[in-house]
Design a protein around this motif. Structure first.
Motif, PDB file in Angstrom:
ATOM      1  N   ALA A  44       0.897  -1.131   0.131  1.00  0.00           N
ATOM      2  CA  ALA A  44       0.033   0.079   0.121  1.00  0.00           C
ATOM      3  C   ALA A  44       0.833   1.272  -0.129  1.00  0.00           C
ATOM      4  O   ALA A  44       1.763   1.262   0.843  1.00  0.00           O
ATOM      5  CB  ALA A  44      -0.959  -0.074   1.167  1.00  0.00           C
ATOM      6  N   TRP A  45       0.376   2.303  -0.834  1.00  0.00           N
ATOM      7  CA  TRP A  45       1.116   3.387  -0.905  1.00  0.00           C
ATOM      8  C   TRP A  45       0.331   4.442  -0.445  1.00  0.00           C
ATOM      9  O   TRP A  45      -0.856   4.757  -1.023  1.00  0.00           O
ATOM     10  CB  TRP A  45       1.545   3.866  -2.233  1.00  0.00           C
ATOM     11  N   ASP A  46       0.701   5.269   0.611  1.00  0.00           N
ATOM     12  CA  ASP A  46      -0.170   6.294   1.278  1.00  0.00           C
ATOM     13  C   ASP A  46       0.164   7.586   0.501  1.00  0.00           C
ATOM     14  O   ASP A  46       1.107   7.926   0.501  1.00  0.00           O
ATOM     15  CB  ASP A  46       0.069   6.344   2.765  1.00  0.00           C
ATOM     16  N   LYS A  47      -0.689   7.915  -0.438  1.00  0.00           N
ATOM     17  CA  LYS A  47      -0.523   9.092  -1.217  1.00  0.00           C
ATOM     18  C   LYS A  47      -0.135  10.553  -0.514  1.00  0.00           C
ATOM     19  O   LYS A  47       0.179  11.462  -0.950  1.00  0.00           O
ATOM     20  CB  LYS A  47      -1.231   9.205  -2.289  1.00  0.00           C
ATOM     21  N   THR A  48      -1.079  10.442   0.614  1.00  0.00           N
ATOM     22  CA  THR A  48      -0.774  11.544   1.334  1.00  0.00           C
ATOM     23  C   THR A  48       0.419  11.898   2.206  1.00  0.00           C
ATOM     24  O   THR A  48       0.767  12.834   2.577  1.00  0.00           O
ATOM     25  CB  THR A  48      -1.878  11.723   2.554  1.00  0.00           C
ATOM     26  N   SER A  49       1.067  10.659   2.426  1.00  0.00           N
ATOM     27  CA  SER A  49       2.520  10.926   3.134  1.00  0.00           C
ATOM     28  C   SER A  49       3.571  10.460   2.432  1.00  0.00           C
ATOM     29  O   SER A  49       4.780  10.443   2.842  1.00  0.00           O
ATOM     30  CB  SER A  49       2.140  10.136   4.438  1.00  0.00           C
ATOM     31  N   ASP A  50       3.348   9.762   1.144  1.00  0.00           N
ATOM     32  CA  ASP A  50       4.304   9.262   0.231  1.00  0.00           C
ATOM     33  C   ASP A  50       4.956   8.063   1.178  1.00  0.00           C
ATOM     34  O   ASP A  50       6.194   7.845   0.805  1.00  0.00           O
ATOM     35  CB  ASP A  50       5.346  10.370  -0.139  1.00  0.00           C
ATOM     36  N   ARG A  51       4.163   7.156   1.657  1.00  0.00           N
ATOM     37  CA  ARG A  51       4.749   6.118   2.576  1.00  0.00           C
ATOM     38  C   ARG A  51       4.304   4.996   1.950  1.00  0.00           C
ATOM     39  O   ARG A  51       3.202   4.871   1.611  1.00  0.00           O
ATOM     40  CB  ARG A  51       4.414   6.251   3.900  1.00  0.00           C
ATOM     41  N   VAL A  52       5.136   3.870   1.691  1.00  0.00           N
ATOM     42  CA  VAL A  52       4.823   2.655   1.367  1.00  0.00           C
ATOM     43  C   VAL A  52       4.875   1.616   2.673  1.00  0.00           C
ATOM     44  O   VAL A  52       6.154   1.649   3.144  1.00  0.00           O
ATOM     45  CB  VAL A  52       5.883   2.207   0.076  1.00  0.00           C
ATOM     46  N   SER A 103      -7.228   0.631  -5.305  1.00  0.00           N
ATOM     47  CA  SER A 103      -7.137   1.561  -4.093  1.00  0.00           C
ATOM     48  C   SER A 103      -8.325   1.502  -2.982  1.00  0.00           C
ATOM     49  O   SER A 103      -9.011   0.452  -3.324  1.00  0.00           O
ATOM     50  CB  SER A 103      -7.390   2.998  -4.898  1.00  0.00           C
ATOM     51  N   ASP A 104      -8.308   2.378  -2.282  1.00  0.00           N
ATOM     52  CA  ASP A 104      -9.364   2.234  -1.292  1.00  0.00           C
ATOM     53  C   ASP A 104     -10.814   2.923  -1.709  1.00  0.00           C
ATOM     54  O   ASP A 104     -11.746   3.064  -0.930  1.00  0.00           O
ATOM     55  CB  ASP A 104      -9.128   2.952  -0.065  1.00  0.00           C
ATOM     56  N   ASN A 105     -10.665   3.409  -3.122  1.00  0.00           N
ATOM     57  CA  ASN A 105     -11.725   3.669  -3.812  1.00  0.00           C
ATOM     58  C   ASN A 105     -11.898   3.117  -5.282  1.00  0.00           C
ATOM     59  O   ASN A 105     -11.771   4.032  -6.149  1.00  0.00           O
ATOM     60  CB  ASN A 105     -11.913   5.405  -3.598  1.00  0.00           C
ATOM     61  N   PRO A 106     -11.998   1.972  -5.458  1.00  0.00           N
ATOM     62  CA  PRO A 106     -11.370   1.353  -6.766  1.00  0.00           C
ATOM     63  C   PRO A 106     -12.385   1.506  -8.135  1.00  0.00           C
ATOM     64  O   PRO A 106     -11.708   1.361  -9.127  1.00  0.00           O
ATOM     65  CB  PRO A 106     -11.432   0.001  -6.485  1.00  0.00           C
ATOM     66  N   SER A 116      -1.740   4.024 -17.581  1.00  0.00           N
ATOM     67  CA  SER A 116      -2.632   4.799 -17.941  1.00  0.00           C
ATOM     68  C   SER A 116      -3.848   4.313 -17.115  1.00  0.00           C
ATOM     69  O   SER A 116      -4.424   5.405 -16.351  1.00  0.00           O
ATOM     70  CB  SER A 116      -3.427   5.056 -19.358  1.00  0.00           C
ATOM     71  N   GLU A 117      -4.256   3.212 -16.966  1.00  0.00           N
ATOM     72  CA  GLU A 117      -5.347   2.770 -16.250  1.00  0.00           C
ATOM     73  C   GLU A 117      -4.961   2.864 -14.695  1.00  0.00           C
ATOM     74  O   GLU A 117      -6.004   3.199 -13.744  1.00  0.00           O
ATOM     75  CB  GLU A 117      -5.868   1.274 -16.628  1.00  0.00           C
ATOM     76  N   ASN A 118      -3.740   2.590 -14.410  1.00  0.00           N
ATOM     77  CA  ASN A 118      -3.275   2.707 -13.123  1.00  0.00           C
ATOM     78  C   ASN A 118      -3.486   4.145 -12.352  1.00  0.00           C
ATOM     79  O   ASN A 118      -3.517   4.382 -11.201  1.00  0.00           O
ATOM     80  CB  ASN A 118      -1.922   2.182 -12.596  1.00  0.00           C
ATOM     81  N   SER A 119      -3.271   5.105 -13.320  1.00  0.00           N
ATOM     82  CA  SER A 119      -3.419   6.527 -12.968  1.00  0.00           C
ATOM     83  C   SER A 119      -4.766   6.904 -12.245  1.00  0.00           C
ATOM     84  O   SER A 119      -5.158   7.699 -11.542  1.00  0.00           O
ATOM     85  CB  SER A 119      -3.148   7.596 -14.213  1.00  0.00           C
ATOM     86  N   ALA A 120      -5.832   6.028 -12.778  1.00  0.00           N
ATOM     87  CA  ALA A 120      -6.958   6.441 -12.196  1.00  0.00           C
ATOM     88  C   ALA A 120      -7.084   6.076 -10.566  1.00  0.00           C
ATOM     89  O   ALA A 120      -7.807   6.693  -9.949  1.00  0.00           O
ATOM     90  CB  ALA A 120      -8.239   5.189 -12.918  1.00  0.00           C
ATOM     91  N   GLN A 121      -6.635   5.048 -10.274  1.00  0.00           N
ATOM     92  CA  GLN A 121      -6.551   4.588  -8.722  1.00  0.00           C
ATOM     93  C   GLN A 121      -5.897   5.795  -8.099  1.00  0.00           C
ATOM     94  O   GLN A 121      -6.240   6.062  -6.975  1.00  0.00           O
ATOM     95  CB  GLN A 121      -5.904   3.415  -8.556  1.00  0.00           C
ATOM     96  N   VAL A 122      -4.746   6.328  -8.687  1.00  0.00           N
ATOM     97  CA  VAL A 122      -4.200   7.580  -7.851  1.00  0.00           C
ATOM     98  C   VAL A 122      -5.369   8.700  -7.573  1.00  0.00           C
ATOM     99  O   VAL A 122      -5.436   9.220  -6.511  1.00  0.00           O
ATOM    100  CB  VAL A 122      -2.940   7.992  -8.435  1.00  0.00           C
ATOM    101  N   PHE A 123      -5.836   8.973  -8.555  1.00  0.00           N
ATOM    102  CA  PHE A 123      -6.830  10.173  -8.743  1.00  0.00           C
ATOM    103  C   PHE A 123      -8.070   9.642  -7.776  1.00  0.00           C
ATOM    104  O   PHE A 123      -8.569  10.638  -7.253  1.00  0.00           O
ATOM    105  CB  PHE A 123      -7.485  10.347 -10.265  1.00  0.00           C
ATOM    106  N   MET A 124      -8.532   8.481  -7.679  1.00  0.00           N
ATOM    107  CA  MET A 124      -9.709   8.061  -6.970  1.00  0.00           C
ATOM    108  C   MET A 124      -9.465   7.786  -5.471  1.00  0.00           C
ATOM    109  O   MET A 124     -10.239   8.155  -4.643  1.00  0.00           O
ATOM    110  CB  MET A 124     -10.339   6.938  -7.693  1.00  0.00           C
ATOM    111  N   ALA A 125      -8.216   7.363  -5.203  1.00  0.00           N
ATOM    112  CA  ALA A 125      -8.032   6.922  -3.930  1.00  0.00           C
ATOM    113  C   ALA A 125      -8.110   8.166  -2.919  1.00  0.00           C
ATOM    114  O   ALA A 125      -7.906   9.097  -2.952  1.00  0.00           O
ATOM    115  CB  ALA A 125      -6.449   6.385  -3.829  1.00  0.00           C
ATOM    116  N   SER A 126      -8.778   7.608  -1.832  1.00  0.00           N
ATOM    117  CA  SER A 126      -8.608   8.722  -0.780  1.00  0.00           C
ATOM    118  C   SER A 126      -7.427   8.927   0.016  1.00  0.00           C
ATOM    119  O   SER A 126      -6.760   9.740   0.202  1.00  0.00           O
ATOM    120  CB  SER A 126      -9.906   8.280   0.495  1.00  0.00           C
ATOM    121  N   ARG A 127      -6.718   7.721   0.330  1.00  0.00           N
ATOM    122  CA  ARG A 127      -5.611   7.766   0.746  1.00  0.00           C
ATOM    123  C   ARG A 127      -4.412   6.779   0.150  1.00  0.00           C
ATOM    124  O   ARG A 127      -3.409   6.581  -0.492  1.00  0.00           O
ATOM    125  CB  ARG A 127      -5.502   7.566   2.067  1.00  0.00           C
TER     126      ARG A 127
END
Length: 292
Positions: free
Chosen positions: A27-35, A182-185, A251-262
């Motif tokens: 899991a990558w936490d996009k809010t803290s850039d922690r994996v 993601s947490d909002n898939p 390209s499809e994976n970029s969707a999960q970055v955009f949609m994810a809450s964290r």
């Protein structure tokens, strides 16, 4: 058996499909850039997320909503498990068996999945405050507001009917790069393939992109807008004739970055392209996130 306190708004059966050989996921936490490496039970969940104490006053189980989701998820796990077997053993253009009852179950599941997450709850609360002046004064108020939407039979039936009428297309990923989730898939893409949009900004032409596993993805193209007069409907319930490239997967994976809450979730500890996409949309948040 004790009632579950940690309620998943993304099902555990689904998350388990994105684990590695040790049955752990990254899991990558996009809010803290922690994996970090973790178990499916530990992400996309909150304590008592669906608990409704007010149901006790009427003699009902306060965890009735959580129970209903669990019952539906058992059916969806079996159906989509078959899909994965068929897509992996099939060939481009092959048709997947799709009994009407299975289509109905999956349509309901996808409609609910788009509305049941923490991100959807936050959007709902903000919308209610903006449009109706409703201010949730407690966590119980927030849960009640969310439950009212999830238990709105007319709304969910209408949403599920729209999903059911879509053209369902499945694509197999044979590249070294896995699909992430993601947490909002459940993601939504504009018909020109240039941008991802949140549910509140959906147009008639937006279509659904839903990763089923690291190697299989599902698309739902609506029976309206530009798609109505296209030839896409002939691919309903078929394996896509288009072979995925690594660029297409990213390209499809970029969707999960955009949609994810964290959390963006993967079977591999590799999030370089996802980090680059996040940096791009953070640099200019007023520009729709392009995905070319």
């Amino acid at each position: 058996m004790a009632d579950p306190k940690l309620h998943h708004y993304v099902p555990q059966f689904y998350l388990r499909r994105f684990t590695d050989s040790a049955e752990r996921l990254w899991a990558w936490d996009k809010t803290s850039d922690r994996v970090f490496r973790t178990q499916p039970k530990a992400v996309a969940a909150e304590s008592n997320f669906y608990q409704l104490p007010q149901l006790i006053e009427h003699g009902h189980n306060p965890l009735e909503m959580e129970k209903q989701f669990a019952d539906l998820e058992g059916q969806v796990s079996a159906i989509t498990g078959q899909w994965l077997d068929w897509v992996r053993s099939g060939h481009p253009g092959d048709s997947l068996p799709m009994p009407a009852v299975n289509r109905e179950i999956i349509s309901q599941f996808l409609a609910l999945q788009s509305l049941r997450t923490a991100d959807a709850r936050a959007i709902l609360v903000a919308f209610s405050a903006l449009q109706h002046g409703y201010q949730a004064e407690s966590e119980e108020d927030v849960r009640s507001l969310h439950a009212a939407v999830l238990w709105d039979d007319a709304l969910i039936s209408s949403y599920a009917d729209r999903v059911s009428r879509c053209t369902w297309l499945f694509a197999l990923n044979l590249t070294p790069s896995p699909f992430v989730t993601s947490d909002n898939p459940l993601a939504f893409r504009t018909s020109d393939n240039r941008a991802w949009v949140k549910p509140g900004n959906l147009g008639k032409d937006a279509y659904v992109v839903y990763p089923l596993a690291p190697d299989v993805i599902m698309y739902c193209y609506p029976d309206e807008g530009v798609w109505r007069n296209s030839n896409i409907s002939r691919f309903d319930c078929r394996i896509s004739p288009v072979l995925m490239t690594e660029g297409m997967v990213q390209s499809e994976n970029s969707a999960q970055v955009f949609m994810a809450s964290r959390f963006v979730i993967s079977s591999q500890n590799s999030f370089s392209s996802e980090r680059e996409f996040l940096k791009m949309i953070e640099e200019d948040p007023d520009v729709p996130p392009t995905v070319e």
